[in-house]
Write a protein that holds these residues in place. Sequence first.
Motif, PDB file in Angstrom:
ATOM      1  N   GLY A 205       0.786  -1.227   0.000  1.00 54.18           N
ATOM      2  CA  GLY A 205       0.000   0.000   0.000  1.00 54.18           C
ATOM      3  C   GLY A 205       0.817   1.276   0.000  1.00 54.18           C
ATOM      4  N   LYS A 206       2.135   1.160  -0.055  1.00 48.75           N
ATOM      5  CA  LYS A 206       2.999   2.337  -0.071  1.00 48.75           C
ATOM      6  C   LYS A 206       3.838   2.361  -1.348  1.00 48.75           C
ATOM      7  CE  LYS A 206       3.442   2.580   4.968  1.00 48.75           C
ATOM      8  NZ  LYS A 206       4.391   2.620   6.122  1.00 48.75           N
ATOM      9  N   GLY A 264      -0.180   8.981  -7.469  1.00 53.82           N
ATOM     10  CA  GLY A 264       0.661   8.363  -6.449  1.00 53.82           C
ATOM     11  C   GLY A 264       2.051   8.026  -6.940  1.00 53.82           C
ATOM     12  N   ALA A 265       2.364   8.400  -8.176  1.00 50.93           N
ATOM     13  CA  ALA A 265       3.657   8.052  -8.761  1.00 50.93           C
ATOM     14  C   ALA A 265       4.748   9.051  -8.426  1.00 50.93           C
ATOM     15  CB  ALA A 265       3.515   7.932 -10.287  1.00 50.93           C
TER      16      ALA A 265
END
Length: 454
Positions: A205-206, A264-265
Amino acid sequence: MSDGQASAPVGRRRFLTGSAALASGAAVAPLLAGCNASAGGSGSGKTTLTVMYNSNELTKKHIAEFERLHPDIGIRLIEPGGDDAKLNAMLASGKPPDLVRGAATASANNNARGLATNLDPYLAKSSALKKSDLLPVNDNWRWDGHRIGAGPYYGITKDWSQDATLWYNRALFEQAKVDELSTTEPVTYDELLDVARKLAVKKDGKTAVYGLGIEWQWGLSGPLFQMVLSQGGRIYNDDLTQTDLTTPEAKRALQWFVDLAQSGAVPSSLNPLPDEADLSTFMAGRMAVSQDGFWYGGNFTEAGGDLQANIRMAPAPVMGGKRVSPCYAGQGAWIPAQSKNKDAAWKLMEYFMAGPPAEERARSGWGLPALRSLLPKLPQELPYQKEAFRTSQAELAHQVPMPASPYITAANWISTLNQYVDQAARKKITADTAARKITDDINKLLKQGKDRIG
């Protein structure tokens, strides 16, 4: 932008948040009328120059050498500090420094208010600093009474970088089975976002590996301006008193930031890096691409062999049909109009910007020199240095002054953009609403700045 190995990231942040007090209208003493070359000095005896500069840039060694070459001049060095409070106090007292560290792209406010000395008379007589040798980054210091890029020079750049260029790790592209970037042809921002998504690796999730870093925590104004210029758009109206980020060009750039953050990249306001800079993450092999200038390459001379072998520098991306490769800062120096030692200050300017310190900086690779004659001294021993040299030299053709208004600071832009882009990224508002709110807030600040300066 380069500020030296130990302080490059910190120096850039300080630039981006600095000069706020001057542009916000801090009180200063009435200015002297003369802004041209003056006799200066302190009469008979030794002249003492008060110089406001970082001691890791203008070092004890430099000062000792200059004083040896000019035994009639001594230097009293004052560290600038993290804001302009010290400088403002000295200006208000009528006893300013004789030479001051500053960024070319933040010089419009000083110049519009008559705080800086017109350097053209000195350049006309100098054998060390000539207009024909000044690279276009120095055009950011020029002011014709209405806009930057034309008119006399009011400062000289120490070193600089093409800050929208990209450094990338080929090994991470290979692991993700993604074609690496070209070192000669610019990628589009849309393509870059797609590449970033493909290169990002998430675990538990990270984000374990970021596909891209744009130094988000240093501010979005530089990349935003570059994107708008690449599309043929404008940041300000003709008299620099208004902006409009509801144009198609600006809205497209803002939407790109929102899409990037939501992907999220990339480290962003949604998931900031604890040390507020890309470098340690990139060096650890946990970031595939970082949008940083030539100065970034100075970090890799001591990198491990595998990383060093895979480092490459790519041109500044484009969002439209025009290639634009700007400098976001261009740290250098200016001489206050109230200085009583202008001639001696100019001698230090010649020594620091064109003498041994300038050659030393060029050879180090911590930024590009501001003089054409020093470009051949850039490091080209290591393979990545040779490729970066070729890329940076090709980018020179696309260097243009950054948009700047004397009525607002970079810090104003950064805080406003951060506020509303973050809200849009968190889906609290739309990107279109962010564009309107940014426009309204920036225009209020521009009006306040205009009212103060007159």
